[in-house]
Design a protein around this motif. Structure first.
Motif, PDB file in Angstrom:
ATOM      1  N   ILE A   8       0.915  -1.155   0.072  1.00  0.00           N
ATOM      2  CA  ILE A   8       0.245   0.126  -0.053  1.00  0.00           C
ATOM      3  C   ILE A   8       0.921   1.243  -0.150  1.00  0.00           C
ATOM      4  CG2 ILE A   8      -1.522   1.351   1.358  1.00  0.00           C
ATOM      5  CD1 ILE A   8      -2.800  -1.195   2.249  1.00  0.00           C
ATOM      6  N   LEU A   9       1.695   1.118   0.915  1.00  0.00           N
ATOM      7  CA  LEU A   9       2.871   2.355   0.782  1.00  0.00           C
ATOM      8  C   LEU A   9       3.572   2.375  -0.568  1.00  0.00           C
ATOM      9  CD1 LEU A   9       4.326   4.497   2.252  1.00  0.00           C
ATOM     10  CD2 LEU A   9       6.098   3.106   3.073  1.00  0.00           C
ATOM     11  N   GLU A  10       3.908   1.435  -1.254  1.00  0.00           N
ATOM     12  CA  GLU A  10       4.582   1.564  -2.416  1.00  0.00           C
ATOM     13  C   GLU A  10       3.554   2.100  -3.553  1.00  0.00           C
ATOM     14  OE1 GLU A  10       8.298  -1.677  -2.650  1.00  0.00           O
ATOM     15  OE2 GLU A  10       6.350  -2.313  -3.098  1.00  0.00           O
ATOM     16  N   LEU A  11       2.448   1.614  -3.309  1.00  0.00           N
ATOM     17  CA  LEU A  11       1.234   2.077  -4.399  1.00  0.00           C
ATOM     18  C   LEU A  11       1.167   3.790  -4.488  1.00  0.00           C
ATOM     19  CD1 LEU A  11      -0.924   1.697  -6.566  1.00  0.00           C
ATOM     20  CD2 LEU A  11      -2.506   1.227  -4.782  1.00  0.00           C
ATOM     21  N   ILE A  12       1.075   4.219  -3.051  1.00  0.00           N
ATOM     22  CA  ILE A  12       0.990   5.609  -2.632  1.00  0.00           C
ATOM     23  C   ILE A  12       2.130   6.309  -3.514  1.00  0.00           C
ATOM     24  CG2 ILE A  12       1.164   7.283  -1.019  1.00  0.00           C
ATOM     25  CD1 ILE A  12      -0.697   5.197   0.728  1.00  0.00           C
ATOM     26  N   LEU A  13       3.422   5.892  -3.040  1.00  0.00           N
ATOM     27  CA  LEU A  13       4.541   6.502  -3.677  1.00  0.00           C
ATOM     28  C   LEU A  13       4.769   6.356  -5.231  1.00  0.00           C
ATOM     29  CD1 LEU A  13       7.422   5.212  -1.457  1.00  0.00           C
ATOM     30  CD2 LEU A  13       6.665   7.307  -1.553  1.00  0.00           C
ATOM     31  N   ILE A  14       4.134   5.569  -5.865  1.00  0.00           N
ATOM     32  CA  ILE A  14       4.011   5.352  -7.231  1.00  0.00           C
ATOM     33  C   ILE A  14       3.048   6.353  -7.917  1.00  0.00           C
ATOM     34  CG2 ILE A  14       3.308   3.995  -9.237  1.00  0.00           C
ATOM     35  CD1 ILE A  14       4.701   1.460  -7.752  1.00  0.00           C
ATOM     36  N   ILE A  15       1.971   6.318  -7.033  1.00  0.00           N
ATOM     37  CA  ILE A  15       0.904   7.321  -7.580  1.00  0.00           C
ATOM     38  C   ILE A  15       1.399   8.907  -7.240  1.00  0.00           C
ATOM     39  CG2 ILE A  15      -1.153   8.423  -6.874  1.00  0.00           C
ATOM     40  CD1 ILE A  15      -2.133   5.557  -6.237  1.00  0.00           C
ATOM     41  N   ILE A  16       2.313   9.122  -6.435  1.00  0.00           N
ATOM     42  CA  ILE A  16       3.027  10.295  -6.063  1.00  0.00           C
ATOM     43  C   ILE A  16       4.005  10.620  -7.325  1.00  0.00           C
ATOM     44  CG2 ILE A  16       4.283  11.814  -4.497  1.00  0.00           C
ATOM     45  CD1 ILE A  16       2.716  10.455  -2.109  1.00  0.00           C
ATOM     46  N   MET A  17       4.782   9.738  -7.410  1.00  0.00           N
ATOM     47  CA  MET A  17       5.702   9.858  -8.495  1.00  0.00           C
ATOM     48  C   MET A  17       5.124   9.914  -9.720  1.00  0.00           C
ATOM     49  SD  MET A  17       8.816   7.408  -7.253  1.00  0.00           S
ATOM     50  CE  MET A  17       9.058   6.892  -5.620  1.00  0.00           C
ATOM     51  N   ALA A  18       4.071   9.220 -10.337  1.00  0.00           N
ATOM     52  CA  ALA A  18       3.717   9.258 -11.435  1.00  0.00           C
ATOM     53  C   ALA A  18       3.117  10.611 -11.758  1.00  0.00           C
ATOM     54  CB  ALA A  18       2.614   8.169 -11.605  1.00  0.00           C
ATOM     55  N   PHE A  19       2.378  11.271 -10.821  1.00  0.00           N
ATOM     56  CA  PHE A  19       1.710  12.674 -10.753  1.00  0.00           C
ATOM     57  C   PHE A  19       2.591  13.654 -10.271  1.00  0.00           C
ATOM     58  CE2 PHE A  19      -1.525   9.626 -10.831  1.00  0.00           C
ATOM     59  CZ  PHE A  19      -2.376  10.059 -11.943  1.00  0.00           C
ATOM     60  N   GLY A  20       3.930  13.614 -10.410  1.00  0.00           N
ATOM     61  CA  GLY A  20       5.074  14.706 -10.520  1.00  0.00           C
ATOM     62  C   GLY A  20       5.596  15.190  -8.940  1.00  0.00           C
ATOM     63  N   TRP A  92      13.821   3.989  -3.675  1.00  0.00           N
ATOM     64  CA  TRP A  92      12.584   4.614  -4.364  1.00  0.00           C
ATOM     65  C   TRP A  92      13.094   6.002  -5.140  1.00  0.00           C
ATOM     66  CZ3 TRP A  92       8.687   2.806  -6.871  1.00  0.00           C
ATOM     67  CH2 TRP A  92       8.171   1.573  -6.423  1.00  0.00           C
ATOM     68  N   ALA A  93      14.052   6.736  -4.255  1.00  0.00           N
ATOM     69  CA  ALA A  93      14.573   7.899  -4.768  1.00  0.00           C
ATOM     70  C   ALA A  93      15.571   7.606  -6.028  1.00  0.00           C
ATOM     71  CB  ALA A  93      15.273   8.461  -3.729  1.00  0.00           C
ATOM     72  N   SER A  94      15.867   6.573  -6.154  1.00  0.00           N
ATOM     73  CA  SER A  94      17.106   6.219  -7.327  1.00  0.00           C
ATOM     74  C   SER A  94      16.094   5.200  -8.293  1.00  0.00           C
ATOM     75  CB  SER A  94      18.126   5.777  -6.717  1.00  0.00           C
ATOM     76  OG  SER A  94      18.224   4.489  -5.933  1.00  0.00           O
ATOM     77  N   THR A  95      16.507   3.831  -8.102  1.00  0.00           N
ATOM     78  CA  THR A  95      16.079   2.703  -8.949  1.00  0.00           C
ATOM     79  C   THR A  95      14.598   2.917  -8.923  1.00  0.00           C
ATOM     80  OG1 THR A  95      17.877   1.528  -8.052  1.00  0.00           O
ATOM     81  CG2 THR A  95      16.243   0.295  -9.108  1.00  0.00           C
ATOM     82  N   GLY A  96      13.831   3.075  -7.908  1.00  0.00           N
ATOM     83  CA  GLY A  96      12.377   3.030  -8.072  1.00  0.00           C
ATOM     84  C   GLY A  96      11.961   4.142  -9.073  1.00  0.00           C
ATOM     85  N   MET A  97      12.329   5.365  -8.692  1.00  0.00           N
ATOM     86  CA  MET A  97      11.869   6.439  -9.561  1.00  0.00           C
ATOM     87  C   MET A  97      12.084   6.261 -11.149  1.00  0.00           C
ATOM     88  SD  MET A  97      12.574  10.273  -8.634  1.00  0.00           S
ATOM     89  CE  MET A  97      12.682  10.148  -6.977  1.00  0.00           C
ATOM     90  N   ILE A 109      -0.946   2.746 -17.947  1.00  0.00           N
ATOM     91  CA  ILE A 109      -1.053   1.340 -17.893  1.00  0.00           C
ATOM     92  C   ILE A 109       0.495   0.627 -17.756  1.00  0.00           C
ATOM     93  CG2 ILE A 109      -0.638   0.930 -20.452  1.00  0.00           C
ATOM     94  CD1 ILE A 109      -3.151  -0.828 -18.560  1.00  0.00           C
ATOM     95  N   GLY A 110       1.572   1.457 -18.299  1.00  0.00           N
ATOM     96  CA  GLY A 110       2.832   0.743 -17.897  1.00  0.00           C
ATOM     97  C   GLY A 110       3.232   0.929 -16.520  1.00  0.00           C
ATOM     98  N   VAL A 111       2.869   2.017 -15.833  1.00  0.00           N
ATOM     99  CA  VAL A 111       2.952   2.203 -14.673  1.00  0.00           C
ATOM    100  C   VAL A 111       2.298   1.153 -13.678  1.00  0.00           C
ATOM    101  CG1 VAL A 111       2.902   3.696 -12.486  1.00  0.00           C
ATOM    102  CG2 VAL A 111       3.397   4.544 -14.766  1.00  0.00           C
ATOM    103  N   LEU A 112       1.098   0.960 -14.026  1.00  0.00           N
ATOM    104  CA  LEU A 112       0.174  -0.231 -13.362  1.00  0.00           C
ATOM    105  C   LEU A 112       0.794  -1.679 -13.531  1.00  0.00           C
ATOM    106  CD1 LEU A 112      -2.431  -1.065 -11.984  1.00  0.00           C
ATOM    107  CD2 LEU A 112      -3.619  -1.093 -14.190  1.00  0.00           C
ATOM    108  N   PHE A 113       1.316  -1.877 -14.804  1.00  0.00           N
ATOM    109  CA  PHE A 113       1.958  -3.221 -15.031  1.00  0.00           C
ATOM    110  C   PHE A 113       3.209  -3.293 -14.260  1.00  0.00           C
ATOM    111  CE2 PHE A 113      -0.402  -3.766 -19.346  1.00  0.00           C
ATOM    112  CZ  PHE A 113      -1.056  -4.665 -18.755  1.00  0.00           C
ATOM    113  N   PHE A 114       3.844  -2.356 -14.239  1.00  0.00           N
ATOM    114  CA  PHE A 114       5.297  -2.117 -13.162  1.00  0.00           C
ATOM    115  C   PHE A 114       4.967  -2.593 -11.826  1.00  0.00           C
ATOM    116  CE2 PHE A 114       7.537   0.220 -10.161  1.00  0.00           C
ATOM    117  CZ  PHE A 114       8.901  -0.354 -10.201  1.00  0.00           C
ATOM    118  N   PHE A 115       3.753  -1.967 -11.262  1.00  0.00           N
ATOM    119  CA  PHE A 115       3.498  -1.924  -9.894  1.00  0.00           C
ATOM    120  C   PHE A 115       2.797  -3.411  -9.484  1.00  0.00           C
ATOM    121  CE2 PHE A 115       0.018  -2.278  -6.553  1.00  0.00           C
ATOM    122  CZ  PHE A 115       0.842  -1.992  -5.647  1.00  0.00           C
ATOM    123  N   ILE A 116       2.038  -3.838 -10.587  1.00  0.00           N
ATOM    124  CA  ILE A 116       1.579  -5.339 -10.199  1.00  0.00           C
ATOM    125  C   ILE A 116       2.745  -6.461 -10.364  1.00  0.00           C
ATOM    126  CG2 ILE A 116       0.127  -7.072 -11.718  1.00  0.00           C
ATOM    127  CD1 ILE A 116      -1.601  -4.883 -12.389  1.00  0.00           C
TER     128      ILE A 116
END
Length: 168
Positions: A8-20, A92-97, A109-116
């Motif tokens: 859940i924390l990773e999903l929140i981070l991914i959403i935050i990163m995807a939206f800038g 997350w600040a390096s490789t994840g980003m 959809i690419g971000v969604l597939f990455f998360f899954i």
């Protein structure tokens, strides 16, 4: 449940990163604050482990299944342990980003597939770890287990102090 909290924390981070808002997490001040909080949290965890080992309140005996409140606590613990881990933030600040950046080339959809894919690998890895741990219960006594917990508690406190000293 703990891995669910992590996810859940990773999903929140991914959403935050995807939206800038990725710049916020790459800020040295924010990373430093998270690292300091993580060190304090690790030291507190280590203290609890040492206390449990000394008081003999930790055991390998099968525990009763927890209630739903206990399961919610495990989800929160998963998020807190992940969020306060300096390596989690660094990853997350390096490789994840960078992974999010590359997957965004395919759009959301690419971000969604990455998360899954990422979260499924987390679940596979931690399932393997927890299975190995639960089967290992037959290999050691409660006394040995308490000593291991106590020594790991000392190690975690030393790690939380040592990591900060290395950064100075």
């Amino acid at each position: 449940m703990t891995v669910l909290g992590h996810g859940i924390l990773e999903l929140i981070l991914i959403i935050i990163m995807a939206f800038g808002l990725k710049d916020l997490f790459s800020s040295p001040t924010v990373a430093g604050f998270i690292g300091l909080f993580g060190d304090v949290f690790l030291a507190w965890m280590g203290y609890g482990m040492i206390k449990s080992g000394i008081n003999k309140s930790v055991s390998l005996e099968n525990q009763r299944a927890g209630n739903s409140a206990g399961k919610r606590n495990l989800i929160l613990v998963g998020a807190l342990v992940s969020g306060t881990n300096p390596y989690f933030i660094l990853w997350w600040a390096s490789t994840g980003m960078e992974s999010i950046h590359q997957s965004y080339a395919l759009g959301l959809i690419g971000v969604l597939f990455f998360f899954i894919g990422h979260i499924l690998l987390d679940f596979v890895w931690y399932t393997a770890i927890s299975t190995a741990f639960s089967r290992g219960k037959k290999l050691i006594s409660d006394t040995a287990y308490r000593w291991i917990i106590l020594l790991l508690g000392i190690f975690i406190i030393a790690f939380s102090i040592g990591w900060k000293m290395l950064q100075m």
